[in-house]
Design an enzyme around this catalytic site. Sequence first.
Site, PDB file in Angstrom:
ATOM      1  N   LYS A  15       0.818  -1.218   0.000  1.00  0.00           N
ATOM      2  CA  LYS A  15       0.000   0.000   0.000  1.00  0.00           C
ATOM      3  C   LYS A  15       0.857   1.276   0.000  1.00  0.00           C
ATOM      4  O   LYS A  15       0.574   2.215  -0.742  1.00  0.00           O
ATOM      5  CB  LYS A  15      -0.929  -0.033   1.218  1.00  0.00           C
ATOM      6  CG  LYS A  15      -2.138   0.831   1.090  1.00  0.00           C
ATOM      7  CD  LYS A  15      -3.147   0.529   2.166  1.00  0.00           C
ATOM      8  CE  LYS A  15      -2.471   0.334   3.507  1.00  0.00           C
ATOM      9  NZ  LYS A  15      -3.344   0.641   4.647  1.00  0.00           N
ATOM     10  N   ARG A  90     -11.704   3.622   9.176  1.00  0.00           N
ATOM     11  CA  ARG A  90     -11.426   2.288   9.701  1.00  0.00           C
ATOM     12  C   ARG A  90     -12.739   1.557  10.003  1.00  0.00           C
ATOM     13  O   ARG A  90     -12.744   0.371  10.253  1.00  0.00           O
ATOM     14  CB  ARG A  90     -10.722   2.438  11.017  1.00  0.00           C
ATOM     15  CG  ARG A  90      -9.298   2.106  11.333  1.00  0.00           C
ATOM     16  CD  ARG A  90      -8.465   1.230  10.564  1.00  0.00           C
ATOM     17  NE  ARG A  90      -7.263   0.823  11.268  1.00  0.00           N
ATOM     18  CZ  ARG A  90      -6.054   1.327  11.096  1.00  0.00           C
ATOM     19  NH1 ARG A  90      -5.841   2.295  10.239  1.00  0.00           N
ATOM     20  NH2 ARG A  90      -5.027   0.845  11.754  1.00  0.00           N
ATOM     21  N   ARG A 129      10.435 -10.843   6.367  1.00  0.00           N
ATOM     22  CA  ARG A 129      11.322  -9.674   6.267  1.00  0.00           C
ATOM     23  C   ARG A 129      12.523  -9.773   7.192  1.00  0.00           C
ATOM     24  O   ARG A 129      12.391 -10.104   8.357  1.00  0.00           O
ATOM     25  CB  ARG A 129      10.549  -8.405   6.660  1.00  0.00           C
ATOM     26  CG  ARG A 129      10.046  -7.619   5.491  1.00  0.00           C
ATOM     27  CD  ARG A 129       9.667  -6.218   5.875  1.00  0.00           C
ATOM     28  NE  ARG A 129       8.734  -6.176   6.989  1.00  0.00           N
ATOM     29  CZ  ARG A 129       7.556  -5.546   6.934  1.00  0.00           C
ATOM     30  NH1 ARG A 129       7.172  -4.916   5.843  1.00  0.00           N
ATOM     31  NH2 ARG A 129       6.761  -5.536   7.991  1.00  0.00           N
ATOM     32  N   ARG A 166      12.459  -7.843  12.769  1.00  0.00           N
ATOM     33  CA  ARG A 166      11.793  -6.921  13.701  1.00  0.00           C
ATOM     34  C   ARG A 166      10.809  -7.700  14.567  1.00  0.00           C
ATOM     35  O   ARG A 166      10.128  -8.579  14.072  1.00  0.00           O
ATOM     36  CB  ARG A 166      11.016  -5.861  12.916  1.00  0.00           C
ATOM     37  CG  ARG A 166      11.755  -4.579  12.715  1.00  0.00           C
ATOM     38  CD  ARG A 166      11.034  -3.615  11.812  1.00  0.00           C
ATOM     39  NE  ARG A 166       9.579  -3.696  11.879  1.00  0.00           N
ATOM     40  CZ  ARG A 166       8.765  -3.034  11.072  1.00  0.00           C
ATOM     41  NH1 ARG A 166       9.269  -2.244  10.144  1.00  0.00           N
ATOM     42  NH2 ARG A 166       7.466  -3.158  11.172  1.00  0.00           N
ATOM     43  N   ARG A 177      -2.178  -9.000  13.569  1.00  0.00           N
ATOM     44  CA  ARG A 177      -2.426  -7.773  12.803  1.00  0.00           C
ATOM     45  C   ARG A 177      -3.243  -8.039  11.552  1.00  0.00           C
ATOM     46  O   ARG A 177      -4.177  -7.326  11.226  1.00  0.00           O
ATOM     47  CB  ARG A 177      -1.081  -7.169  12.385  1.00  0.00           C
ATOM     48  CG  ARG A 177      -0.707  -5.984  13.178  1.00  0.00           C
ATOM     49  CD  ARG A 177       0.471  -5.190  12.693  1.00  0.00           C
ATOM     50  NE  ARG A 177       1.436  -5.742  11.784  1.00  0.00           N
ATOM     51  CZ  ARG A 177       2.645  -6.189  12.138  1.00  0.00           C
ATOM     52  NH1 ARG A 177       3.005  -6.215  13.393  1.00  0.00           N
ATOM     53  NH2 ARG A 177       3.477  -6.636  11.234  1.00  0.00           N
TER      54      ARG A 177
HETATM   55  P1  AMP Z   1      -1.803   2.205  11.074  1.00  0.00           P
HETATM   56  O1  AMP Z   1      -0.423   2.694  10.777  1.00  0.00           O
HETATM   57  O2  AMP Z   1      -2.807   2.623  10.069  1.00  0.00           O
HETATM   58  O3  AMP Z   1      -1.870   0.737  11.361  1.00  0.00           O
HETATM   59  O4  AMP Z   1      -2.248   2.939  12.426  1.00  0.00           O
HETATM   60  C1  AMP Z   1      -1.503   2.797  13.632  1.00  0.00           C
HETATM   61  C2  AMP Z   1      -2.423   3.021  14.831  1.00  0.00           C
HETATM   62  O5  AMP Z   1      -2.999   4.334  14.769  1.00  0.00           O
HETATM   63  C3  AMP Z   1      -3.625   2.092  14.910  1.00  0.00           C
HETATM   64  O6  AMP Z   1      -3.310   0.888  15.531  1.00  0.00           O
HETATM   65  C4  AMP Z   1      -4.589   2.930  15.728  1.00  0.00           C
HETATM   66  O7  AMP Z   1      -4.258   2.919  17.097  1.00  0.00           O
HETATM   67  C5  AMP Z   1      -4.348   4.320  15.190  1.00  0.00           C
HETATM   68  N1  AMP Z   1      -5.207   4.622  14.026  1.00  0.00           N
HETATM   69  C6  AMP Z   1      -4.813   4.858  12.749  1.00  0.00           C
HETATM   70  N2  AMP Z   1      -5.850   5.119  11.951  1.00  0.00           N
HETATM   71  C7  AMP Z   1      -6.958   5.050  12.740  1.00  0.00           C
HETATM   72  C8  AMP Z   1      -8.353   5.201  12.492  1.00  0.00           C
HETATM   73  N3  AMP Z   1      -8.819   5.493  11.271  1.00  0.00           N
HETATM   74  N4  AMP Z   1      -9.195   5.050  13.531  1.00  0.00           N
HETATM   75  C9  AMP Z   1      -8.738   4.766  14.751  1.00  0.00           C
HETATM   76  N5  AMP Z   1      -7.443   4.584  15.052  1.00  0.00           N
HETATM   77  C10 AMP Z   1      -6.552   4.727  14.063  1.00  0.00           C
END
Ligand code: AMP
Length: 222
Positions: A15, A90, A129, A166, A177
């Site tokens: 992505k 989300r 990785r 990592r 995840r």
């Molecule tokens: P990501 O890099 O998109 O996986 O986001 C990392 C963390 O940021 C997630 O695990 C959430 O804690 C928070 N986060 C990111 N985007 C959102 C969203 N749209 N709604 C709620 N929490 C978010």
Amino acid sequence: MGIYMVLIGVQGAGKGTQAKFLVEKFGIPHVSTGDLFRAMKTQDTPLAREVQAIMNAGNLVPDDITNRMVEERLKEPDTQNGVIFDGYPRNVVQAEWLDKKLAERNQRIVIVPVLELDREIAIMRAEGRRYSQDKSRVYNIYFNQPLNKKDGVWVDDVDGQPLIQREDDYRESVEKRIDLYFKETVPLIEYYTVQGLVKKIDASQRIEAVAQSLIQAVEEAK
Ligand code: AMP
């Protein structure tokens, strides 16, 4: 009409790489709420501390905080002609809020590309990785193998030192995840499918082929 899109894809689907191509091609910003929240780590405000604690626990930030942050980001002039949303919305509450916000500026989401990848391949891309000690080189023991192993451990092609995995790429945490991703995105993909906006793209293809399919889909939608 601006090119507002929601880019969806499991970790390992590429992505981030594809978002970069889209930024270059269409000159619109890549807005990742995960990045915006991570940037808050350097701030020392009550809100920043709250967000940090939520993220560290692996939970989602509440919708009102998330939406407010996106609202602020949408005030920046670079969002006038479109945005590549990543990691946002989300859930359906956030998706409805975003639709409303865009409608207020006479805009709407024009496409929701979904970079599709099998669960098993997604796991192998992340779990496989390995990094050189200084993190400057990255390999994948399944898809982009280093040349040698020493005492059963993969080593760097350049300096011969053992490669590092990592901690968040360990299988258990990767599976957690990825499974959460599939759970989260089902209702969201459903929401956008009803609106006829979803465009599925096979993310197991080569990077350039994925980019080509993606750009073509956006060209057709805009
Ligand atoms: P990501 O890099 O998109 O996986 O986001 C990392 C963390 O940021 C997630 O695990 C959430 O804690 C928070 N986060 C990111 N985007 C959102 C969203 N749209 N709604 C709620 N929490 C978010």
